[in-house]
Design a protein around this motif. Sequence first.
Motif, PDB file in Angstrom:
ATOM      1  N   UNK A   1       3.601   5.803   4.204  1.00 23.28           N
ATOM      2  CA  UNK A   1       2.662   6.157   3.130  1.00 23.28           C
ATOM      3  C   UNK A   1       3.094   5.504   1.813  1.00 23.28           C
ATOM      4  N   UNK A   2       4.390   5.244   1.688  1.00 21.13           N
ATOM      5  CA  UNK A   2       4.862   4.569   0.478  1.00 21.13           C
ATOM      6  C   UNK A   2       4.436   3.105   0.455  1.00 21.13           C
ATOM      7  N   UNK A   3       4.351   2.469   1.628  1.00 20.47           N
ATOM      8  CA  UNK A   3       3.843   1.095   1.641  1.00 20.47           C
ATOM      9  C   UNK A   3       2.365   1.078   1.253  1.00 20.47           C
ATOM     10  N   UNK A   4       1.624   2.088   1.748  1.00 15.16           N
ATOM     11  CA  UNK A   4       0.194   2.188   1.365  1.00 15.16           C
ATOM     12  C   UNK A   4       0.071   2.375  -0.148  1.00 15.16           C
ATOM     13  N   UNK A   5       0.930   3.234  -0.693  1.00 14.55           N
ATOM     14  CA  UNK A   5       0.908   3.442  -2.142  1.00 14.55           C
ATOM     15  C   UNK A   5       1.282   2.147  -2.870  1.00 14.55           C
ATOM     16  N   UNK A   6       2.280   1.450  -2.366  1.00 13.37           N
ATOM     17  CA  UNK A   6       2.713   0.193  -2.997  1.00 13.37           C
ATOM     18  C   UNK A   6       1.575  -0.822  -3.012  1.00 13.37           C
ATOM     19  N   UNK A   7       0.843  -0.898  -1.905  1.00 13.98           N
ATOM     20  CA  UNK A   7      -0.279  -1.852  -1.841  1.00 13.98           C
ATOM     21  C   UNK A   7      -1.384  -1.449  -2.814  1.00 13.98           C
ATOM     22  N   UNK A   8      -1.603  -0.134  -2.949  1.00 14.37           N
ATOM     23  CA  UNK A   8      -2.615   0.348  -3.907  1.00 14.37           C
ATOM     24  C   UNK A   8      -2.179   0.031  -5.338  1.00 14.37           C
ATOM     25  N   UNK A   9      -0.889   0.191  -5.632  1.00 20.58           N
ATOM     26  CA  UNK A   9      -0.371  -0.115  -6.973  1.00 20.58           C
ATOM     27  C   UNK A   9      -0.487  -1.613  -7.262  1.00 20.58           C
ATOM     28  N   UNK A  10      -0.224  -2.426  -6.253  1.00 18.06           N
ATOM     29  CA  UNK A  10      -0.326  -3.880  -6.431  1.00 18.06           C
ATOM     30  C   UNK A  10      -1.756  -4.264  -6.819  1.00 18.06           C
ATOM     31  N   UNK A  11      -2.721  -3.604  -6.198  1.00 17.12           N
ATOM     32  CA  UNK A  11      -4.131  -3.876  -6.551  1.00 17.12           C
ATOM     33  C   UNK A  11      -4.426  -3.419  -7.968  1.00 17.12           C
ATOM     34  N   UNK A  12      -3.955  -2.227  -8.301  1.00 18.65           N
ATOM     35  CA  UNK A  12      -4.223  -1.647  -9.630  1.00 18.65           C
ATOM     36  C   UNK A  12      -3.654  -2.516 -10.748  1.00 18.65           C
ATOM     37  N   UNK A  13      -2.487  -3.084 -10.520  1.00 23.79           N
ATOM     38  CA  UNK A  13      -1.798  -3.822 -11.583  1.00 23.79           C
ATOM     39  C   UNK A  13      -2.016  -5.313 -11.516  1.00 23.79           C
ATOM     40  N   UNK A  14      -2.878  -5.772 -10.626  1.00 26.94           N
ATOM     41  CA  UNK A  14      -2.952  -7.211 -10.344  1.00 26.94           C
ATOM     42  C   UNK A  14      -3.506  -8.051 -11.487  1.00 26.94           C
ATOM     43  N   UNK A  15      -4.183  -7.443 -12.483  1.00 26.86           N
ATOM     44  CA  UNK A  15      -4.724  -8.245 -13.590  1.00 26.86           C
ATOM     45  C   UNK A  15      -3.598  -8.784 -14.467  1.00 26.86           C
ATOM     46  N   UNK A  16      -2.512  -8.044 -14.587  1.00 25.87           N
ATOM     47  CA  UNK A  16      -1.426  -8.439 -15.488  1.00 25.87           C
ATOM     48  C   UNK A  16      -0.295  -9.154 -14.768  1.00 25.87           C
ATOM     49  N   UNK A  17      -0.207  -8.988 -13.475  1.00 27.04           N
ATOM     50  CA  UNK A  17       0.967  -9.508 -12.774  1.00 27.04           C
ATOM     51  C   UNK A  17       0.638  -9.778 -11.315  1.00 27.04           C
ATOM     52  N   UNK A  18       1.496 -10.605 -10.725  1.00 25.40           N
ATOM     53  CA  UNK A  18       1.362 -10.880  -9.299  1.00 25.40           C
ATOM     54  C   UNK A  18       2.394 -10.024  -8.564  1.00 25.40           C
ATOM     55  N   UNK A  19       1.919  -9.135  -7.727  1.00 25.85           N
ATOM     56  CA  UNK A  19       2.812  -8.222  -7.001  1.00 25.85           C
ATOM     57  C   UNK A  19       3.014  -8.729  -5.576  1.00 25.85           C
ATOM     58  N   UNK A  20       4.269  -8.832  -5.157  1.00 24.23           N
ATOM     59  CA  UNK A  20       4.553  -9.275  -3.781  1.00 24.23           C
ATOM     60  C   UNK A  20       5.514  -8.334  -3.096  1.00 24.23           C
ATOM     61  N   UNK A  21       5.131  -7.866  -1.927  1.00 21.96           N
ATOM     62  CA  UNK A  21       6.032  -6.992  -1.168  1.00 21.96           C
ATOM     63  C   UNK A  21       7.203  -7.798  -0.611  1.00 21.96           C
ATOM     64  N   UNK A  22       8.382  -7.264  -0.776  1.00 23.63           N
ATOM     65  CA  UNK A  22       9.599  -7.913  -0.281  1.00 23.63           C
ATOM     66  C   UNK A  22      10.109  -7.091   0.904  1.00 23.63           C
ATOM     67  N   UNK A  23      10.319  -7.745   2.026  1.00 26.27           N
ATOM     68  CA  UNK A  23      10.795  -7.027   3.226  1.00 26.27           C
ATOM     69  C   UNK A  23      12.240  -6.574   3.066  1.00 26.27           C
ATOM     70  N   UNK A  24      12.525  -5.382   3.537  1.00 24.12           N
ATOM     71  CA  UNK A  24      13.934  -4.963   3.624  1.00 24.12           C
ATOM     72  C   UNK A  24      14.280  -4.494   5.038  1.00 24.12           C
ATOM     73  N   UNK A  25      13.263  -4.389   5.907  1.00 23.27           N
ATOM     74  CA  UNK A  25      13.512  -3.826   7.239  1.00 23.27           C
ATOM     75  C   UNK A  25      14.230  -4.807   8.166  1.00 23.27           C
ATOM     76  N   UNK A  26      14.298  -6.079   7.777  1.00 22.86           N
ATOM     77  CA  UNK A  26      14.983  -7.062   8.626  1.00 22.86           C
ATOM     78  C   UNK A  26      16.416  -7.338   8.162  1.00 22.86           C
ATOM     79  N   UNK A  27      16.865  -6.617   7.134  1.00 15.76           N
ATOM     80  CA  UNK A  27      18.244  -6.826   6.665  1.00 15.76           C
ATOM     81  C   UNK A  27      19.212  -6.112   7.605  1.00 15.76           C
ATOM     82  N   UNK A  28      20.290  -6.782   8.006  1.00 17.00           N
ATOM     83  CA  UNK A  28      21.271  -6.102   8.863  1.00 17.00           C
ATOM     84  C   UNK A  28      21.984  -5.015   8.070  1.00 17.00           C
TER      85      UNK A  28
END
Length: 194
Positions: free
Chosen positions: A23-50
């Motif tokens: 649900x936090x990823x869903x929220x993050x994607x919603x925030x990225x849309x909300x803030x997209x006029x001022x900035x470019x939001x990119x999700x950074x993966x952390x699930x593949x880090x050992x």
Amino acid sequence: MAGFKTPAFRIAVVVGSNRRESVNRKLAEALAKLGSAEAEYRLVRIDDLPLYNQDDEGNLPASVVRFKAEIEAADGVLFVTPEHSRSIPAVLKNAIDWGARPWGRNSWTGKVAAVTGTSPGAISTALAQQHLRQILGAQGVVLAGGEAYLQFKPDLIDENGAVTEEGTRAFLKGFLDQFTALVARFVQPSKVAA
Ligand SMILES: Cc1cc2nc3c(=O)[nH]c(=O)nc-3n(C[C@H](O)[C@H](O)[C@H](O)COP(=O)(O)O)c2cc1C
């Protein structure tokens, strides 16, 4: 101001969950849309880090090299995290530790960051956010003020990935605006000039 144009800040979004239906990823994607006029939001993966191991610092795994480069390339970092056992999830702490190492190559130092997150609990992610602020402060991260604790309800975000409730949407937009205003104060002047 003559010649001023809205800068395209790059915001790395770090979600503190490796769950498929997070649900936090869903929220993050919603925030990225909300803030997209001022900035470019990119999700950074952390699930593949050992799992962090100091033995690997001499020969950093490829996913760690990628992760550190993505953080270093960003003007700001937005953390959107659940709370696990009244703190941050291990997967997020693991990512922060990789970012902080090796000694002398801390990817977090001087970054501007904002912290939010959601959980179904009555006090939401308040304690996780507090721990996260403490951890990031020690890494030399400049933390944006403001607090955003969101109790997760199934209708928080609609099927198009937008925050449904108008008041909540306006509140979160204000939170993001405060964050990007702080980022703007820290980016190089050449980026904000026309
Ligand atoms: C190991 C574990 C510990 C949890 N501890 C807390 C907690 O301390 N506080 C809380 O509000 N929710 C807690 N939860 C519930 C999570 O907030 C919930 O699973 C949420 O959906 C996780 O976010 P995600 O869907 O983005 O992964 C915990 C869940 C797990 C799996």
